[in-house]
Design an enzyme around this catalytic site. Structure first.
Site, PDB file in Angstrom:
ATOM      1  N   HIS A 238      42.892 -42.333  -4.716  1.00  0.00           N
ATOM      2  CA  HIS A 238      44.159 -41.601  -4.804  1.00  0.00           C
ATOM      3  C   HIS A 238      45.239 -42.292  -3.982  1.00  0.00           C
ATOM      4  O   HIS A 238      44.982 -43.301  -3.323  1.00  0.00           O
ATOM      5  CB  HIS A 238      43.983 -40.136  -4.380  1.00  0.00           C
ATOM      6  CG  HIS A 238      43.540 -39.921  -2.966  1.00  0.00           C
ATOM      7  ND1 HIS A 238      44.372 -40.101  -1.877  1.00  0.00           N
ATOM      8  CD2 HIS A 238      42.341 -39.519  -2.462  1.00  0.00           C
ATOM      9  CE1 HIS A 238      43.710 -39.804  -0.766  1.00  0.00           C
ATOM     10  NE2 HIS A 238      42.474 -39.462  -1.085  1.00  0.00           N
TER      11      HIS A 238
ATOM     12  N   CYS B 123      37.744 -40.510   0.896  1.00  0.00           N
ATOM     13  CA  CYS B 123      38.123 -41.182  -0.350  1.00  0.00           C
ATOM     14  C   CYS B 123      38.611 -42.604  -0.063  1.00  0.00           C
ATOM     15  O   CYS B 123      38.603 -43.057   1.073  1.00  0.00           O
ATOM     16  CB  CYS B 123      39.239 -40.403  -1.042  1.00  0.00           C
ATOM     17  SG  CYS B 123      38.758 -38.755  -1.588  1.00  0.00           S
TER      18      CYS B 123
END
Length: 183
Positions: free
Chosen positions: A128, A140
């Site tokens: 992301h 992430c």
């Protein structure tokens, strides 16, 4: 982050950009909530975001809203799943992420702990956009919005894309195990 594609029998670097990972680094034994990014080879899932679908995207894209959740409650049968739910999420789960979160303007699912799902092993691992180049993630992998969109447009699902996450040594080990030298 570097992306490669196979041309003939050689792996050729296509993109290179700065990236950030989990605030507590990398882990080959990730656990829910540890702030670490999992190490390994993972397939790439679909893309999503609260913004309209970017132009020239080859992969499936879902525009998210207030009813899209990713469940990170290890006690729930919905653990590590994307759920569309119109009810009160606090009555259904102890922990969840809204998929229309600020960082998820555009994102790609990294298929970590998806098949089979092992409760407590970690959930909601995405590629992301970052807050900034010095801000780590909760686990992430994050890129600048411009670089993220470049990578998203480059991904061709028909080529069965994968992501290898790790330090240089673990990435080379993964590549050697597949007898696919990178150039």
């Amino acid at each position: 982050m570097r992306t490669y594609e196979k041309r003939g029998n050689k792996w050729v670097q296509v993109h290179k950009s700065a990236a950030v990972i989990g605030k507590n680094g990398l882990s080959s034994s990730k656990k829910e909530g540890d702030g670490r990014t999992p190490v390994g080879l993972f397939s790439i899932g679909e893309s999503f975001g609260f913004a309209s679908k970017p132009a020239n995207l080859k992969m499936r894209y879902t525009q998210t809203n207030n009813y899209h959740y990713w469940i990170d409650d290890p006690t729930s049968p919905d653990y590590n799943k994307w759920i569309y739910y119109r009810g009160n999420p606090n009555k259904r789960w102890k922990s969840y992420e809204r998929m229309n979160h600020y960082l998820y303007k555009y994102a790609v699912i990294i298929n970590y702990n998806r098949n089979p799902i092992i409760k407590g092993k970690g959930s909601a691992i995405f590629l992301h956009r970052w807050r900034q180049s010095t801000s780590p993630t909760a686990g992430c992998v994050a890129l600048s919005e411009k670089q993220l969109l470049n990578v998203m447009r480059w991904i061709a699902p028909s080529k069965q894309p994968k992501i290898i996450i790790g330090d240089q040594s673990s990435i080379l080990t993964q590549l050697k195990a597949r007898n696919t030298p990178a150039k």
